[in-house]
Scaffold this active site. Structure first.
Site, mmCIF file in Angstrom:
data_model
loop_
_atom_site.group_PDB
_atom_site.id
_atom_site.type_symbol
_atom_site.label_atom_id
_atom_site.label_comp_id
_atom_site.label_asym_id
_atom_site.label_seq_id
_atom_site.Cartn_x
_atom_site.Cartn_y
_atom_site.Cartn_z
ATOM 1 N N LYS A 1 -17.008 -10.612 -16.234
ATOM 2 C CA LYS A 1 -15.468 -11.468 -17.015
ATOM 3 C C LYS A 1 -15.857 -10.698 -18.430
ATOM 4 O O LYS A 1 -16.721 -9.635 -18.537
ATOM 5 C CB LYS A 1 -16.307 -12.544 -17.055
ATOM 6 C CG LYS A 1 -16.561 -13.556 -16.024
ATOM 7 C CD LYS A 1 -17.196 -14.564 -16.034
ATOM 8 C CE LYS A 1 -16.821 -15.594 -14.769
ATOM 9 N NZ LYS A 1 -15.420 -15.754 -14.441
ATOM 10 N N LYS A 23 -22.016 -26.432 -6.090
ATOM 11 C CA LYS A 23 -21.562 -25.188 -6.240
ATOM 12 C C LYS A 23 -22.546 -25.125 -7.698
ATOM 13 O O LYS A 23 -22.339 -25.498 -8.557
ATOM 14 C CB LYS A 23 -20.133 -24.939 -6.775
ATOM 15 C CG LYS A 23 -20.624 -23.350 -7.371
ATOM 16 C CD LYS A 23 -19.369 -23.020 -8.321
ATOM 17 C CE LYS A 23 -19.277 -21.908 -8.663
ATOM 18 N NZ LYS A 23 -17.352 -21.198 -9.055
ATOM 19 N N ARG A 77 -17.277 -19.000 -4.387
ATOM 20 C CA ARG A 77 -16.390 -19.823 -2.347
ATOM 21 C C ARG A 77 -17.296 -18.910 -1.608
ATOM 22 O O ARG A 77 -17.609 -19.997 -0.853
ATOM 23 C CB ARG A 77 -15.836 -19.852 -2.071
ATOM 24 C CG ARG A 77 -15.281 -17.298 -3.147
ATOM 25 C CD ARG A 77 -13.653 -17.753 -2.627
ATOM 26 N NE ARG A 77 -13.188 -17.593 -3.844
ATOM 27 C CZ ARG A 77 -12.258 -17.986 -4.692
ATOM 28 N NH1 ARG A 77 -11.010 -17.280 -3.591
ATOM 29 N NH2 ARG A 77 -11.560 -18.222 -5.508
#
Length: 549
Positions: free
Chosen positions: A331, A319, A405
């Site tokens: 965030k 990743k 992901r």
């Protein structure tokens, strides 16, 4: 100035500068130090021939300093009372605690104590080890000594170079080949730390591609690099990946590195790709096989065995979110600067590829760096959007901060074209993993017992620790979506597990695969903030073991 590590079966010739009333104009005078490991009962670790010349000084120093030998404790005599003709060097004692409790964590503390105590005052350090440590512990100590010397200070206007330039491990059981391998691992781990420590305005997807290209240029006989941009990914239907990268003005990059170590060991040609080498090898075998129809099945089986033996690579997928703002699901501001480390997975894969080139392991490996920047913008993915992955599955994106992901999903689909022996992806994927395991062990999930066993074995050998986590089918239902094939989050419960379950949906039936979540081990926070370069040591030990099978 880099630290040089060597090995000797006997104590090297040691000398130290004499005390002078006036400091010399030349500050490059060498000064030497002998380090001795002592346990909590004042016993020497590694007592061997040649050390008896220093026995009295060792005993006197233990007595006058009330040295207890606890783990990481140090005391030095600076050679102040030494006769320059008989014992012309400094002496350093380092505590190891209880010998039976020496493990990877204690070895790291011992190595750090050795380096920090000597880096500013001696040029040459000899560490008396003898044969009391296991081979794995010796290898770990050698690597930790080199890692202790790592510095990332390129942006500081003033720096001070350490004096320590050479360390010699004195042991009859350490071979130079081990030291050479450790040096290769350190080289790769340092590269991983370097790129991960770079700020987000320097290290973005194209930067990672450039680093890979530079590596291929340095090792043209071993490494081939291919870069896919967003237009190529669009043609391939990699919409999960693009749902992340299109929120940024920095174009996403899928960087493929092909290390042809096994092919290099078999043929001197450096231009063949995996496919070219495979075709040549199968043809060579087919030409030698009987042409009778009754032998057709055997010929086919032999050709398949050639394909597997000569060309099936191990694939490492990293990743590479070079900065993770969270996207529209942004965030909080606290410690957001540390989200530059969210490409730690791709950094470790890049570092492993360099270490492979340095060590020249006879094995074929493909590295894939899934590089993107996750930013909020008018082009960014919205929570609730649905995209179709490369394998045709529709994904409902409920949280844009679960982006790692998504880039991994399409990359996993892409790399299965290599028909790999195994795929191992590595990612700073979930905060849930940090809650579960903290900062000591990385989490490992796998659908294959053989891959899991080999990774756990490599973990024990390298000291780069992992912990097996569950991947039960019963967790999969948390990813069910009412309007798509799958959703990208599974709720708060078992967050690290459901993230792994998501990735498993993109692995074809029968394909051996493992997932490493390094969210708690890829970097350190606080005053000593910086990348660790993990799990390069784990990967290299795993690949070394696999190359010997």
């Amino acid at each position: 100035m880099s630290l040089t590590l060597s090995v000797s079966k006997t104590l090297p010739k040691l000398a130290s500068k004499k005390l002078l009333k006036k400091a010399p104009a030349n500050n490059d005078i060498q000064s030497h130090c002998l380090a001795v490991l002592v346990d909590d009962e004042a016993n020497l670790i590694g007592n061997f021939k040649g050390l008896e010349a220093y026995q009295q000084r060792i005993e006197d120093l233990i007595a006058v300093s009330d040295f207890s030998g606890k783990l990481g404790e140090t005391v030095a005599d600076f050679a102040l009372a030494a006769d320059a003709k008989k014992a012309p060097l400094q002496l350093l004692l380092v505590g190891v605690g209880k010998p039976e409790k020496i493990n990877s964590a204690s070895i790291q503390k011992i190595a750090t104590a050795l380096y920090k105590n000597t880096q500013k005052r001696v040029t040459n350090l000899a560490v008396a080890i003898g044969d009391d440590l296991s081979d794995e512990s010796l290898q770990q100590l050698a690597l930790e000594l080199l890692n202790a010397s790592y510095r990332f200070d390129k942006y500081k206007s003033e720096t001070t170079e350490p004096k320590l330039s050479e360390v010699t491990l004195v042991s009859a059981s350490v071979e130079q080949a081990t030291i050479d391998y450790v040096a290769a691992v350190h080289s790769g781990q340092s590269l991983a730390r370097d790129v991960a420590n770079e700020p987000g305005n320097i290290c973005f997807p194209v930067y990672m591609a450039d680093q890979a290209k530079a590596l291929a240029k340095a090792y043209p006989d071993l490494l081939k690099v291919t870069v896919l941009g967003e237009s190529e990914m669009e043609e391939l239907g990699m919409n999960c990946f693009l749902s992340v990268s299109r929120g940024s003005v920095r174009e996403g990059q899928l960087v493929i590195l092909e290390y042809q170590g096994q092919n290099q060991a078999i043929t001197t040609s450096s231009s063949n790709s995996f496919a070219d080498t495979l075709a040549n090898n199968i043809k060579a075998v087919a030409d030698k096989l009987p042409k009778k129809a009754a032998k057709a099945k055997k010929a086919e089986a032999d050709a398949e065995s050639v394909e597997e033996a000569f060309d099936a690579p191990i694939v490492l997928v990293g990743k590479g979110v070079t900065f993770d703002s969270g996207g529209i699901s942004i965030k909080p501001g606290a410690a957001m600067d540390e989200m530059k480390f969210d490409m730690g997975g791709s950094a470790s894969v890049l570092g492993t590829m360099k270490a492979l080139c340095e060590a020249r392991l006879p094995i074929n490996v493909v590295g894939a760096l899934a590089c993107a920047e996750n930013m909020p913008s008018g082009e960014a993915t919205r929570p609730g959007d649905i995209v179709k992955a490369m394998n045709g599955k529709s994904v409902e994106i409920l949280n844009t901060d679960a982006e790692g992901r998504l880039v991994l999903a399409d990359t996993l689909c892409y790399v299965q074209r290599y028909n790999p022996r195994a795929i191992i992806d590595v990612a700073t994927l979930t905060g849930a993993c940090v809650i579960a395991l903290g900062h000591v062990r990385s989490a490992v999930f796998s659908n294959d017992e053989d891959v899991l066993f080999e990774l756990e074995n490599a973990s024990d050998q390298s000291g780069d620790l992992i912990w097996h986590m569950p991947l039960d089918d019963e967790y999969q239902s948390q990813l069910d979506s009412p309007i798509a094939d799958i959703q990208n989050i599974g709720g708060r419960a078992a967050g690290a597990v459901t993230a792994a379950c998501f990735l498993s949906r993109f692995i074809e039936e029968g394909q051996a695969w493992a997932h490493l979540d390094i969210a708690g081990t890829a970097w350190n926070s606080g005053k000593e903030k910086g990348a660790t370069g993990r799990p390069v040591p784990l990967f290299m030990q795993y690949l070394k073991n696999m190359s010997q099978q």
